[in-house]
Write a protein that holds these residues in place. Structure first.
Motif, short mmCIF file in Angstrom:
data_model
loop_
_atom_site.label_atom_id
_atom_site.label_comp_id
_atom_site.label_asym_id
_atom_site.label_seq_id
_atom_site.Cartn_x
_atom_site.Cartn_y
_atom_site.Cartn_z
N ALA A 91 1.25 -1.53 -0.36
CA ALA A 91 -0.22 -0.21 0.35
C ALA A 91 1.29 1.19 0.52
O ALA A 91 2.20 1.13 0.61
CB ALA A 91 -1.40 -0.40 0.86
N ASP A 92 0.19 2.22 -0.57
CA ASP A 92 0.83 3.61 -0.80
C ASP A 92 0.51 4.45 0.17
O ASP A 92 -0.52 5.25 0.20
CB ASP A 92 1.04 4.54 -2.33
CG ASP A 92 1.74 5.19 -2.52
OD1 ASP A 92 2.47 6.19 -1.11
OD2 ASP A 92 1.90 6.50 -3.33
N THR A 93 0.64 4.23 1.81
CA THR A 93 0.16 4.96 2.67
C THR A 93 0.38 6.51 2.34
O THR A 93 -0.22 7.08 3.43
CB THR A 93 -0.12 4.30 4.33
OG1 THR A 93 2.27 3.99 4.13
CG2 THR A 93 -0.21 3.25 3.89
N SER A 94 1.15 6.54 1.96
CA SER A 94 2.20 7.94 1.86
C SER A 94 1.06 8.71 1.06
O SER A 94 0.57 10.23 1.30
CB SER A 94 3.07 8.36 0.94
OG SER A 94 2.81 8.01 -0.97
N ARG A 95 -0.01 7.95 0.85
CA ARG A 95 -1.10 9.34 0.43
C ARG A 95 -2.53 8.99 0.72
O ARG A 95 -3.93 9.32 0.30
CB ARG A 95 -1.59 9.20 -1.05
CG ARG A 95 -0.60 8.79 -2.37
CD ARG A 95 -0.95 8.63 -3.99
NE ARG A 95 -1.73 9.18 -4.41
CZ ARG A 95 -2.63 9.19 -4.82
NH1 ARG A 95 -3.24 7.57 -4.33
NH2 ARG A 95 -3.53 9.44 -4.96
N ALA A 96 -2.74 8.31 1.97
CA ALA A 96 -4.04 8.38 2.61
C ALA A 96 -4.43 9.48 3.08
O ALA A 96 -3.73 10.56 3.72
CB ALA A 96 -3.78 7.82 3.61
N VAL A 97 -5.56 9.43 3.11
CA VAL A 97 -5.88 11.19 3.13
C VAL A 97 -7.01 10.83 4.87
O VAL A 97 -7.33 9.42 4.92
CB VAL A 97 -7.32 11.66 2.85
CG1 VAL A 97 -6.92 12.09 1.18
CG2 VAL A 97 -8.29 10.44 2.32
N TYR A 98 -7.55 12.50 5.45
CA TYR A 98 -8.38 12.03 6.45
C TYR A 98 -10.08 12.22 6.01
O TYR A 98 -10.55 12.47 4.92
CB TYR A 98 -8.08 12.92 6.69
CG TYR A 98 -6.41 13.12 7.85
CD1 TYR A 98 -5.13 12.45 8.18
CD2 TYR A 98 -5.48 13.58 6.54
CE1 TYR A 98 -4.15 12.23 7.98
CE2 TYR A 98 -3.93 13.92 6.94
CZ TYR A 98 -3.30 12.84 7.57
OH TYR A 98 -2.02 12.53 7.62
N VAL A 99 -10.68 11.18 6.80
CA VAL A 99 -11.71 11.85 7.58
C VAL A 99 -12.49 11.58 9.22
O VAL A 99 -12.52 11.45 9.71
CB VAL A 99 -12.25 10.01 6.49
CG1 VAL A 99 -14.19 10.45 6.81
CG2 VAL A 99 -12.14 10.32 4.95
#
Length: 347
Positions: free
Chosen positions: A314-322
């Motif tokens: 997974a590319d978690t560097s691109r994770a966003v927030y909800v």
């Protein structure tokens, strides 16, 4: 740019114009300032071998616009034996303040080289640090301790530690007076046979006299339906109330895993669920992998079921927030989807 609202799932930039890197985060409030801290995933790209780049912190006075305050806990790339080497699985930091000792106490979950899940505890004289390790490779109650939350009772200052006993059940353990270890007294909750049914990522909050836990199932970065439970005391007994996202037909908690619940100190009844959308490019129809995980863990009970599933990097560097506010249907917490919302809309 500046913000005047929260837009769940949208890119969120700090005041310097860079993507915020504070994943599996929590908010600490002190002297009118909000501090948002969490895992720095800026270098955690596929094939990098980097799980984290320290614990980063941001500050704000409005919860919209966040100034980068740097690394609370930096990585140690030159020391492969350090618990904070970038290849180590450093997850879910939580910080509490001990008014008796004056110390800020940080616990961090860290995966060991043999897949055991351990804790590292650090302390500091100020919230922004510097933090020093007081204990590493700690096994609370002799158990593998996974995702967790820390709680301080506002009346007597007693500390509690909620954690996942890996792939088994949830534990509530009393903390020592200095919050750097457990006393040995604990209770057990939500026993489950195997993932994905095992509850992880406990997020605690208290409303009135009721103690609540929101947890997720265990399915790697794939989201699953959350579960909320309530109890009359820290140690339970907890009654399961169901999924707090009842209107999400995908049963993925809006493709999010909740990391913590923050009660706004200046609002009458505003609780905010802080969550991560770890796989932002995954469509809702592809997100729910509960059954696949259940089959994998059933068929690989003596092996590594997660590896058996051949999960992508997974590319978690691109994770966003909800981030979404809770509302209460009588006493039941409910989280509705909102494309955009404002703190000022709450009394």
């Amino acid at each position: 740019m500046t913000y005047d609202s929260i837009r769940p799932g949208a890119e969120w930039l700090d005041t310097g114009g860079k993507p915020i890197q504070s994943h599996a985060g929590s908010i600490f409030h002190e002297d009118g300032v909000f501090y948002w801290y969490g895992e720095n995933k800026e270098h955690t790209t596929p094939g990098s071998g980097i799980w984290h780049w320290g614990i980063r912190c941001y500050s704000s006075t409005d919860l919209y616009n966040w100034e980068d305050r740097g690394l609370l806990i930096p990585p140690t790339p030159d020391d492969p034996d350090s618990p904070f080497h970038p290849s180590r699985f450093v997850d879910r930091p939580h910080i509490i303040h001990n008014t008796r000792t004056g110390k800020y106490v940080c616990w961090v979950k860290i995966m060991g080289t043999g897949h055991e899940q351990l804790s590292t505890i650090l302390t500091a004289d100020a919230f922004l640090g510097p933090y020093e390790i007081v204990s590493s490779d700690y096994r609370p109650l002799g158990m593998n301790a996974g995702d967790f939350d820390l709680v301080v009772d506002p009346t007597d200052g007693k500390g509690y530690y909620y954690f996942e006993r890996v792939h088994s059940e949830l534990i509530c353990a009393d903390l020592t007076d200095d919050y750097t270890a457990v006393t040995g007294y604990y209770s057990t909750h939500f026993p489950r046979a195997q993932p994905p049914d095992v509850r992880e990522a406990p997020a605690y909050f208290r409303r009135g006299s009721r103690h609540h836990l929101i947890t997720s199932g265990t399915s790697w970065y794939y989201p699953n339906p959350s579960e909320v439970a309530a109890a009359p005391s820290y140690h339970g007994p907890f009654a399961v109330l169901g999924d707090p996202h009842p209107f999400d037909t995908s049963r993925t908690s809006y493709r999010t895993q909740i990391s913590s619940i923050f009660r706004h100190p200046h609002k009458r009844d505003l609780y905010i669920a802080l969550g991560d959308r770890w796989l932002p490019d995954l469509a809702a129809a592809e997100s729910n992998k509960e059954e696949a995980f259940r089959v994998a863990f059933t068929e690989n009970a003596t092996g590594d079921a997660t590896e058996a599933m051949e999960l992508p990097d997974a590319d978690t560097s691109r994770a966003v927030y909800v981030w979404l506010p809770l509302r209460f249907d009588e006493d039941r917490p409910v989280i509705d989807w909102r494309d955009e919302w404002r703190i000022e809309d709450f009394a």
